[in-house]
Write a protein that holds these residues in place. Structure first.
Motif, short mmCIF file in Angstrom:
data_model
loop_
_atom_site.label_atom_id
_atom_site.label_comp_id
_atom_site.label_asym_id
_atom_site.label_seq_id
_atom_site.Cartn_x
_atom_site.Cartn_y
_atom_site.Cartn_z
N GLY A 145 -8.28 5.44 -18.90
CA GLY A 145 -9.40 6.26 -18.86
C GLY A 145 -10.04 5.84 -17.67
N PHE A 146 -10.27 4.56 -17.36
CA PHE A 146 -10.93 4.14 -16.21
C PHE A 146 -10.58 4.63 -14.93
N ALA A 147 -9.22 4.41 -14.95
CA ALA A 147 -8.22 4.82 -13.74
C ALA A 147 -8.32 6.36 -13.71
N ILE A 148 -8.31 7.17 -14.76
CA ILE A 148 -8.31 8.54 -14.56
C ILE A 148 -9.80 8.90 -14.01
N GLY A 149 -10.74 8.38 -14.46
CA GLY A 149 -12.06 8.87 -14.21
C GLY A 149 -12.10 8.32 -12.46
N ALA A 150 -11.82 7.35 -12.00
CA ALA A 150 -11.99 6.89 -10.61
C ALA A 150 -10.96 7.76 -9.94
N MET A 151 -9.72 8.40 -10.35
CA MET A 151 -8.88 9.28 -9.56
C MET A 151 -9.65 10.64 -9.58
N SER A 152 -10.23 10.83 -10.40
CA SER A 152 -10.72 12.33 -10.74
C SER A 152 -11.82 12.57 -9.44
N SER A 153 -12.66 11.26 -9.49
CA SER A 153 -13.70 11.24 -8.18
C SER A 153 -13.41 11.63 -7.16
N SER A 154 -12.00 11.08 -6.92
CA SER A 154 -11.49 11.34 -5.33
C SER A 154 -11.26 12.86 -5.27
N PHE A 155 -10.70 13.54 -6.03
CA PHE A 155 -10.36 14.84 -6.06
C PHE A 155 -11.57 15.71 -5.99
N VAL A 156 -12.51 14.94 -6.76
CA VAL A 156 -13.93 16.13 -6.84
C VAL A 156 -14.45 15.86 -5.33
N PHE A 158 -13.46 14.71 -2.46
CA PHE A 158 -12.54 15.27 -1.08
C PHE A 158 -12.53 16.73 -0.88
N PHE A 159 -12.54 17.53 -2.20
CA PHE A 159 -12.39 19.00 -1.95
C PHE A 159 -13.87 19.51 -2.04
N SER A 160 -14.72 18.82 -2.52
CA SER A 160 -16.40 19.21 -2.24
C SER A 160 -16.70 19.03 -0.84
N LEU A 161 -16.31 17.71 -0.13
CA LEU A 161 -16.71 17.70 1.04
C LEU A 161 -15.77 18.41 2.00
N GLY A 162 -14.61 18.94 1.89
CA GLY A 162 -13.83 19.78 2.65
C GLY A 162 -14.36 21.13 2.56
N TYR A 163 -14.50 21.69 1.39
CA TYR A 163 -14.99 23.13 1.23
C TYR A 163 -16.55 23.29 1.22
N GLY A 164 -17.34 22.24 1.18
CA GLY A 164 -18.66 22.30 1.09
C GLY A 164 -19.30 22.13 2.46
N ALA A 165 -18.30 21.93 3.45
CA ALA A 165 -18.69 21.42 4.92
C ALA A 165 -19.51 22.49 5.47
N GLY A 166 -19.32 24.05 5.31
CA GLY A 166 -19.98 24.76 5.97
C GLY A 166 -21.48 24.84 5.56
N VAL A 167 -21.90 24.43 4.25
CA VAL A 167 -23.33 24.36 3.88
C VAL A 167 -23.78 22.99 4.04
N LEU A 168 -23.18 21.99 4.46
CA LEU A 168 -23.58 20.61 4.95
C LEU A 168 -23.82 20.56 6.51
N SER A 169 -23.27 21.58 7.33
CA SER A 169 -23.46 21.28 8.57
C SER A 169 -24.81 21.31 9.08
N PRO A 170 -25.74 22.38 8.73
CA PRO A 170 -27.05 22.00 9.26
C PRO A 170 -27.79 21.02 9.10
N VAL A 171 -27.39 20.38 7.68
CA VAL A 171 -28.01 19.16 7.24
C VAL A 171 -27.71 17.98 8.03
N PHE A 172 -26.34 17.85 8.31
CA PHE A 172 -25.78 16.62 9.12
C PHE A 172 -25.87 16.72 10.42
N ALA A 173 -26.24 17.90 11.03
CA ALA A 173 -26.62 18.00 12.48
C ALA A 173 -27.64 17.14 12.93
N ARG A 174 -28.39 16.68 11.79
CA ARG A 174 -29.58 15.82 12.03
C ARG A 174 -29.39 14.32 11.71
N PRO A 175 -29.77 13.32 12.74
CA PRO A 175 -29.31 11.93 12.20
C PRO A 175 -30.31 11.67 11.09
#
Length: 199
Positions: A145-156, A158-175
């Motif tokens: 269960g611990f391993a499945i939880g840790a693995m799931s976090s990676s999927f959540v 990376f896909f959130s980061l990759g597809y949510g990048a458009g939303v984050l771009s104005p934010v992370f343009a600032r130091p």
């Protein structure tokens, strides 16, 4: 939802949240909308393989050599302490804005080779997944269960980061955004290190 699964997800997510070469590359490609699905899938599957190896192998080793778990627990706490302090130092230095390259479209082969290098040639990945997650998983009866939880976090993540990048771009343009993120990462890492030492 089991406590082991939740604990694995929380630990995996907090470790992977740290901004490094791999995450910055995924974010940058997400902003450019290039090969996002394949890129995120590659990162998540790579993490899952390493986490599985760490949980399975570490559990066997911990049973065979009882003192090894204690050594790795304190070693993991030391690494997390260093990681947390490094995040605070990065925040103190002022952070750096994300720069998105303009130009021709990057080939899928180049993207895959780059992210595989970021993943498999980075020693921190092995410390995070195989050593740290593997050592902490030995403290739970439900290691699967611990391993499945840790693995799931990676999927959540990376896909959130990759597809949510458009939303984050104005934010992370600032130091300042990187500074805040580094402080949060530092707090999480020091908290996990403390938990490892006092348990």
């Amino acid at each position: 939802m089991s406590p082991s699964l939740i604990a694995g997800f929380a630990l995996g997510f907090s470790l992977i949240l740290a901004i490094g070469a791999q995450n910055a590359f995924v974010l940058r490609q997400g902003l450019r909308r290039e090969h996002v699905f394949v890129l995120c899938l590659t990162c998540a599957v790579s993490d899952a393989i390493l986490i599985g190896a760490g949980v399975a192998g570490f559990g066997t080793l911990a049973r065979a050599v009882p003192w090894f778990e204690t050594v790795m627990r304190y070693g993991g706490a030391t690494f997390l302490l260093w990681y947390g302090l490094r995040s605070f130092w990065s925040a103190w230095q002022g952070g750096s804005a994300l720069e998105v390259g303009e130009g021709h479209r990057t080939s899928l082969r180049t993207v895959l080779l780059t992210v595989l290098a970021f993943t498999w040639l980075n020693p921190h990945v092995y410390l995070d997944t195989v050593v740290l997650i593997g050592s902490i998983s030995a403290q739970y009866d439900d290691r699967l269960g611990f391993a499945i939880g840790a693995m799931s976090s990676s999927f959540v993540f990376f896909f959130s980061l990759g597809y949510g990048a458009g939303v984050l771009s104005p934010v992370f343009a600032r130091p300042r955004a990187w500074q805040v993120l580094d402080v949060v990462i530092g707090v999480v890492m020091l908290g996990i290190a403390l938990k490892l030492v006092i348990m």
